[in-house]
Design an enzyme around this catalytic site. Structure first.
Site, mmCIF file in Angstrom:
data_model
loop_
_atom_site.group_PDB
_atom_site.id
_atom_site.type_symbol
_atom_site.label_atom_id
_atom_site.label_comp_id
_atom_site.label_asym_id
_atom_site.label_seq_id
_atom_site.Cartn_x
_atom_site.Cartn_y
_atom_site.Cartn_z
ATOM 1 N N ARG A 1 3.092 88.089 54.887
ATOM 2 C CA ARG A 1 4.437 87.767 55.373
ATOM 3 C C ARG A 1 5.350 88.992 55.402
ATOM 4 O O ARG A 1 6.226 89.093 56.237
ATOM 5 C CB ARG A 1 5.068 86.684 54.487
ATOM 6 C CG ARG A 1 4.538 85.304 54.805
ATOM 7 C CD ARG A 1 5.076 84.289 53.864
ATOM 8 N NE ARG A 1 4.738 84.645 52.496
ATOM 9 C CZ ARG A 1 4.969 83.867 51.444
ATOM 10 N NH1 ARG A 1 5.556 82.707 51.593
ATOM 11 N NH2 ARG A 1 4.619 84.253 50.234
ATOM 12 N N ASP B 1 3.707 84.656 59.019
ATOM 13 C CA ASP B 1 3.507 83.588 58.036
ATOM 14 C C ASP B 1 2.622 82.538 58.693
ATOM 15 O O ASP B 1 3.090 81.737 59.504
ATOM 16 C CB ASP B 1 4.877 83.007 57.640
ATOM 17 C CG ASP B 1 4.732 81.941 56.565
ATOM 18 O OD1 ASP B 1 3.583 81.488 56.328
ATOM 19 O OD2 ASP B 1 5.751 81.558 55.964
ATOM 20 N N HIS C 1 -17.046 87.468 41.843
ATOM 21 C CA HIS C 1 -17.358 88.905 41.909
ATOM 22 C C HIS C 1 -18.382 89.324 40.851
ATOM 23 O O HIS C 1 -19.007 90.366 40.972
ATOM 24 C CB HIS C 1 -16.086 89.757 41.850
ATOM 25 C CG HIS C 1 -15.489 89.920 40.486
ATOM 26 N ND1 HIS C 1 -14.665 88.988 39.916
ATOM 27 C CD2 HIS C 1 -15.593 90.913 39.578
ATOM 28 C CE1 HIS C 1 -14.291 89.415 38.723
ATOM 29 N NE2 HIS C 1 -14.837 90.581 38.482
ATOM 30 N N HIS D 1 -17.693 82.749 36.416
ATOM 31 C CA HIS D 1 -18.468 83.935 36.035
ATOM 32 C C HIS D 1 -19.575 83.634 35.019
ATOM 33 O O HIS D 1 -20.728 83.986 35.209
ATOM 34 C CB HIS D 1 -17.565 85.012 35.425
ATOM 35 C CG HIS D 1 -16.412 85.416 36.305
ATOM 36 N ND1 HIS D 1 -16.510 85.473 37.664
ATOM 37 C CD2 HIS D 1 -15.145 85.798 36.009
ATOM 38 C CE1 HIS D 1 -15.350 85.873 38.176
ATOM 39 N NE2 HIS D 1 -14.505 86.069 37.190
ATOM 40 N N LYS E 1 -9.646 87.511 26.042
ATOM 41 C CA LYS E 1 -8.808 88.678 26.318
ATOM 42 C C LYS E 1 -8.260 89.201 25.002
ATOM 43 O O LYS E 1 -8.253 88.483 23.997
ATOM 44 C CB LYS E 1 -7.655 88.285 27.242
ATOM 45 C CG LYS E 1 -8.106 87.902 28.632
ATOM 46 C CD LYS E 1 -7.000 88.054 29.640
ATOM 47 C CE LYS E 1 -7.397 87.505 30.991
ATOM 48 N NZ LYS E 1 -8.336 88.341 31.734
HETATM 49 C C1 BG6 Z 1 -11.252 87.587 37.032
HETATM 50 C C2 BG6 Z 1 -10.346 86.893 36.057
HETATM 51 O O1 BG6 Z 1 -11.962 86.653 37.795
HETATM 52 O O2 BG6 Z 1 -12.171 88.415 36.306
HETATM 53 C C3 BG6 Z 1 -9.600 87.912 35.202
HETATM 54 O O3 BG6 Z 1 -9.415 86.100 36.781
HETATM 55 C C4 BG6 Z 1 -10.582 88.835 34.531
HETATM 56 O O4 BG6 Z 1 -8.796 87.264 34.237
HETATM 57 C C5 BG6 Z 1 -11.552 89.425 35.532
HETATM 58 O O5 BG6 Z 1 -9.842 89.857 33.891
HETATM 59 C C6 BG6 Z 1 -12.642 90.216 34.827
HETATM 60 O O6 BG6 Z 1 -13.400 90.925 35.766
HETATM 61 P P1 BG6 Z 1 -14.139 92.275 35.360
HETATM 62 O O7 BG6 Z 1 -14.918 92.621 36.579
HETATM 63 O O8 BG6 Z 1 -13.067 93.277 35.039
HETATM 64 O O9 BG6 Z 1 -14.984 91.966 34.170
#
Ligand code: BG6
Length: 486
Positions: A45, A90, A182, A244, A334
């Site tokens: 936007r 938008d 990821h 993950h 964390k």
């Molecule tokens: C993300 C989470 O998917 O993965 C984050 O939302 C987290 O909270 C992150 O910090 C960790 O990814 P990596 O690749 O740094 O281990």
């Protein structure tokens, strides 16, 4: 010649675009891995121009390179940036897609090339943006493929994940959808499959007869920082476990598929998720413990009375012939001692030990640690004879494989692999709708057990520690211990 490719990033002014997506595309370009003439179109936007957007991203890349003490190659960037564009619009407003349609028409006429759309926007907007793309005909594969990458989080629970799948399926075929986790793009996570199925050595031992238990740890040193408002509505079980950690677990536990293809792999992963008994209200309370780091409730965006867990440890079992009775202990948090992630396979002890052990000493039985990050590698811990001492004394030592020593280069970022795979139509490292839904089905009761009025207050733990004591107790109940974070 293949039709020209454009990667369209919705949410281009966001953090992920500058920090991960464009750097990944830029690196792929540097390595010559993008199709000739690939264009990247940022959409958001915020008012900006091509030149302004290029400069904004370049500044972030220069800063990041500076911090890493690397050189930023201005000439190579200029070459890449010539294909980087920006359209401010938008897309949630009526006619919001018109500017994008015009941009394509100006460049490609009515013909149409290949298009990869990336949703890096607020997750509440996924259904709407998917719909407007569909209404504007951007899902129609005329003149080239049309694929949609959807970032995590994919839903907030089973009901919302189902609704999101339904809404996406209204406009896209499943094979056009690429749901990102990821972690699956990390080289060391992919290596789990190579390690297991391209070697003969370990697979015969990879079952309940030889494995006592498995630990999967994803430790983070960072605290929530500026993400407090988002994180507080999510918590560690949604943020790290649903996607993950369960994904990593499927790779550790799955059977070898007949061939390396997206659906064969995902079928096997799905069987693992199916094999995990869905926790009930009674079992859930015994399977999960949670913690919160000291000072979390003072983070910006976090309510002072928040009970959101920033740490959790979970015990799961996969009920099938291979894993009968083998616990999988999963933990993540964390504000821990270090950024350190690993999979630890604890093998059973030898059935009989003829060597005398000193009083009060117990044998550390074989362990294999697959280090996901940092210092990516594999360690096999085994007993050795201590030389030149009276009698026989045993000591565990590591046999180590270090990725960077072996390959001598920095491992690529996960997003490089995943973007390239999506461009090439390789969906093995992306999650299918059924996997996501099943993962929520497992996590929902565990989340419910840690939230709401009757849920226990998460145990506080100091920032920089190994996590709360309740995690130690979870394993202690089974007579086991965590391998400490290093
Ligand atoms: C993300 C989470 O998917 O993965 C984050 O939302 C987290 O909270 C992150 O910090 C960790 O990814 P990596 O690749 O740094 O281990």
């Amino acid at each position: 010649m293949a039709a020209p490719l454009t990667v369209v990033i919705f949410g281009a002014s966001g953090d992920l675009t500058a920090r991960k997506l464009i750097p990944a595309l830029y690196n792929l370009g540097l390595k010559g891995r993008l199709p000739e003439g690939t264009k990247v179109l940022g959409v958001a936007r915020t008012e900006n121009s091509d030149a302004g957007f290029r400069e904004l991203i370049a500044k972030k890349l220069r800063d990041a390179a500076g911090a890493a003490k690397e050189m930023f190659d201005e000439a190579k960037w200029a070459e890449f940036a010539a294909n980087l564009h920006y359209v401010p619009t938008d897309v949630t407003k009526p006619d919001g897609m018109a500017a994008i349609a015009k941009w394509f028409e100006d460049r490609e006429g009515k013909g149409g090339g290949q298009r990869l759309f990336y949703l890096s926007i607020s997750p509440e907007l996924y259904p709407q943006v998917s719909d407007v793309l569909g209404q504007a005909g951007f899902n129609k594969e005329e003149g080239g493929f049309r694929r949609l990458i959807v970032e995590k989080p994919f839903g907030h629970d089973l009901a919302t994940a189902r609704a999101l799948n339904k809404s996406l399926h209204a406009n896209w075929r499943e094979d056009q959808l690429y749901r990102i986790d990821h972690y699956l793009g990390k080289e060391t996570v992919q290596n789990i499959l190579i390690f297991r199925f391209a070697n003969t050595l370990f697979e015969p031992l990879w079952n309940y007869q030889y494995i006592d238990h498995v630990q999967i740890t994803v430790g983070e040193e960072v605290t929530v920082g500026r993400r407090g408002a988002y994180y507080d509505g999510s918590g560690v079980l949604r943020d790290m476990f649903q996607s993950h950690i369960l994904q990593v677990m499927t790779l550790v536990a799955m059977e070898s598929p007949g061939r390396y293809s997206a659906d064969s792999l995902r079928n096997e992963k799905m069987k693992v998720l199916d094999g995990i008994a869905t926790p009930t209200k009674i079992t859930a309370a015994k399977q999960v413990v949670v913690g919160q780091y000291d000072g979390y409730t003072k983070e910006p965006g976090v309510p002072a009375e928040s009970k959101t867990p920033t740490f959790a440890a979970v015990r799961l079992e996969c009920q099938n012939g291979r894993w009968k009775g083998v616990p999988f202990y999963l933990r993540s948090g964390k504000g821990l001692k270090s950024r350190y992630s690993e999979i630890m396979i604890q093998f059973r002890c030898p059935p009989h030990l003829m060597f005398p052990l000193p009083k009060d000493e117990i044998l550390q039985c074989n362990r294999m640690t697959l280090v996901i990050q940092p210092n990516e590698g594999i360690k096999l811990n085994f007993q050795t004879k201590v030389p030149a001492v009276d009698g026989v004394r045993l000591q565990p030592r590591d046999l180590s494989f270090d990725y960077s020593e072996a390959y001598g280069e920095k491992l690529p970022e996960a997003y490089e692999r995943l973007l390239l795979d999506a461009i090439q139509g390789e969906a093995s490292l992306f999650m299918r709708s059924d996997e996501i839904e099943r993962a929520w089905e497992i996590m929902d009761p565990l989340i419910a057990a840690t939230q709401g009025d009757d849920a226990p207050t998460p145990e506080q733990y100091p920032v920089g520690s190994q996590g709360p004591a309740c995690a130690t107790e979870l394993l202690g109940r089974d007579g086991r211990e965590w391998q400490p974070l290093i």
